[in-house]
Design an enzyme around this catalytic site. Structure first.
Site, mmCIF file in Angstrom:
data_model
loop_
_atom_site.group_PDB
_atom_site.id
_atom_site.type_symbol
_atom_site.label_atom_id
_atom_site.label_comp_id
_atom_site.label_asym_id
_atom_site.label_seq_id
_atom_site.Cartn_x
_atom_site.Cartn_y
_atom_site.Cartn_z
ATOM 1 N N ASP A 16 59.654 91.534 17.174
ATOM 2 C CA ASP A 16 60.046 91.360 18.579
ATOM 3 C C ASP A 16 60.229 89.885 18.921
ATOM 4 O O ASP A 16 59.582 89.021 18.341
ATOM 5 C CB ASP A 16 58.961 91.975 19.472
ATOM 6 C CG ASP A 16 59.437 92.156 20.905
ATOM 7 O OD1 ASP A 16 60.669 92.079 21.153
ATOM 8 O OD2 ASP A 16 58.582 92.360 21.783
ATOM 9 N N ASN A 64 66.502 101.776 21.597
ATOM 10 C CA ASN A 64 67.368 100.590 21.498
ATOM 11 C C ASN A 64 68.862 100.893 21.675
ATOM 12 O O ASN A 64 69.658 99.983 21.890
ATOM 13 C CB ASN A 64 67.154 99.839 20.170
ATOM 14 C CG ASN A 64 65.860 99.040 20.127
ATOM 15 O OD1 ASN A 64 65.273 98.842 19.060
ATOM 16 N ND2 ASN A 64 65.388 98.564 21.274
HETATM 17 C C1 FPP Z 1 63.529 93.109 19.173
HETATM 18 O O1 FPP Z 1 63.713 91.822 19.745
HETATM 19 C C2 FPP Z 1 64.364 93.220 17.991
HETATM 20 C C3 FPP Z 1 65.272 94.193 17.759
HETATM 21 C C4 FPP Z 1 65.528 95.309 18.696
HETATM 22 C C5 FPP Z 1 66.104 94.183 16.530
HETATM 23 C C6 FPP Z 1 65.337 93.841 15.286
HETATM 24 C C7 FPP Z 1 66.250 93.834 14.162
HETATM 25 C C8 FPP Z 1 66.241 92.890 13.209
HETATM 26 C C9 FPP Z 1 65.292 91.759 13.176
HETATM 27 C C10 FPP Z 1 67.183 92.978 12.083
HETATM 28 C C11 FPP Z 1 66.428 93.557 10.937
HETATM 29 C C12 FPP Z 1 67.278 93.555 9.787
HETATM 30 C C13 FPP Z 1 67.091 94.324 8.719
HETATM 31 C C14 FPP Z 1 68.013 94.143 7.612
HETATM 32 C C15 FPP Z 1 66.020 95.317 8.616
HETATM 33 P P1 FPP Z 1 64.334 91.721 21.210
HETATM 34 O O2 FPP Z 1 65.807 91.641 21.071
HETATM 35 O O3 FPP Z 1 63.831 92.847 22.029
HETATM 36 O O4 FPP Z 1 63.776 90.348 21.677
HETATM 37 P P2 FPP Z 1 63.494 89.944 23.193
HETATM 38 O O5 FPP Z 1 62.335 90.797 23.630
HETATM 39 O O6 FPP Z 1 63.145 88.508 23.085
HETATM 40 O O7 FPP Z 1 64.739 90.206 23.963
#
Ligand code: FPP
Length: 239
Positions: A16, A64
């Site tokens: 996250d 998501n």
């Molecule tokens: C949450 O951060 C993250 C996600 C919803 C996406 C996570 C995906 C990856 C890290 C890519 C993984 C790749 C592979 C190949 C497995 P957020 O966007 O909710 O962060 P925020 O809370 O700061 O907005």
């Protein structure tokens, strides 16, 4: 590499804070996911170097899909690039150190990603030392419903009596049925909740929270998690 007296057998990680990391740098959110994917690869590799039995990463939840289409598409592109790269490395005989599995409901993913996933899973299936689970279109409640349906089908077919349903049998029908429950679940980025991650399996997990944003998470942070885990006295309801 850190040295430890006890290693967790299974670690869960909620990746996250990618969006905030990007915002801090004046970048678009998807740049945060790209950096997050790099960190995912490095931490997965580190877990296999340490000899940790299993690590489960939360990459995309059933919720998501509510994000803007451009962001969902960008995350799918990141999955595709990652799988393509694994495939390329494998054909160049560059060993990937772990077995990889995707858990969740794959039916909603683009078909080309699903077939890349199946190829990657098959190719790495015999690497038993470390299992890396990537939770995609995953939700803990959805997983419980999925397990309940499998058991109900067995019962409806006359292959299972209701009183044969035990915690152990139920656990075997979750996506991580052949793995130990997570000893520790890591949630960076300052949120203090599990957000539908490993809902069944987390009953006794130690929780480790930190303000670091996932794209800034390092091997030293994982060392700290394991050192903290060494110090915790796990009683499982006993004294
Ligand atoms: C949450 O951060 C993250 C996600 C919803 C996406 C996570 C995906 C990856 C890290 C890519 C993984 C790749 C592979 C190949 C497995 P957020 O966007 O909710 O962060 P925020 O809370 O700061 O907005």
């Amino acid at each position: 590499m850190g040295t430890f007296s006890v290693l967790p057998r299974h670690i869960g990680i909620i990746m996250d804070g990618n969006g905030r990391w990007a915002k801090q740098r004046g970048l678009v959110r998807t740049e945060g996911h790209k950096q997050g994917a790099k960190v995912f690869r490095d931490i997965a590799t580190y877990c296999s170097e340490l000899g940790i039995e299993a690590v489960t990463f939360y990459a995309f939840s059933t919720e998501n899909w509510r994000r803007p289409e451009t962001e969902v598409d960008a995350i799918m592109d990141i999955f595709r690039d990652f799988l393509d790269e694994l495939e390329r490395r494998e054909s160049e005989n560059e060993e990937m150190g772990f077995r990889i599995r995707f858990i969740g409901d794959m039916s909603r993913l683009p078909a080309d990603i699903v077939s890349l996933i199946r190829i990657t899973e098959q190719r790495s299936a015999d690497k038993r030392r470390t299992t890396v689970n990537v939770a995609v279109n995953y939700g803990g409640r959805q997983e419980i419903v999925h397990a309940a349906r499998e058991l109900a089908e067995l019962a409806a077919a006359g292959k299972l009596q209701p009183d044969e349903i035990t915690e152990e049998l139920f656990a075997r029908h979750t996506y991580t049925g052949d793995l130990p429950d997570p000893d520790v679940i890591i949630r960076p980025s300052g949120e203090l909740r599990l957000s539908n991650f490993l809902t069944w399996q987390s009953a006794y997990s130690e929780l480790w929270f930190s303000d670091v944003l996932w794209p800034d998470f390092t091997r030293a942070d994982l060392d700290q998690v394991i050192h903290d885990f060494e110090k915790r006295n796990r009683r499982f309801g006993g004294v």
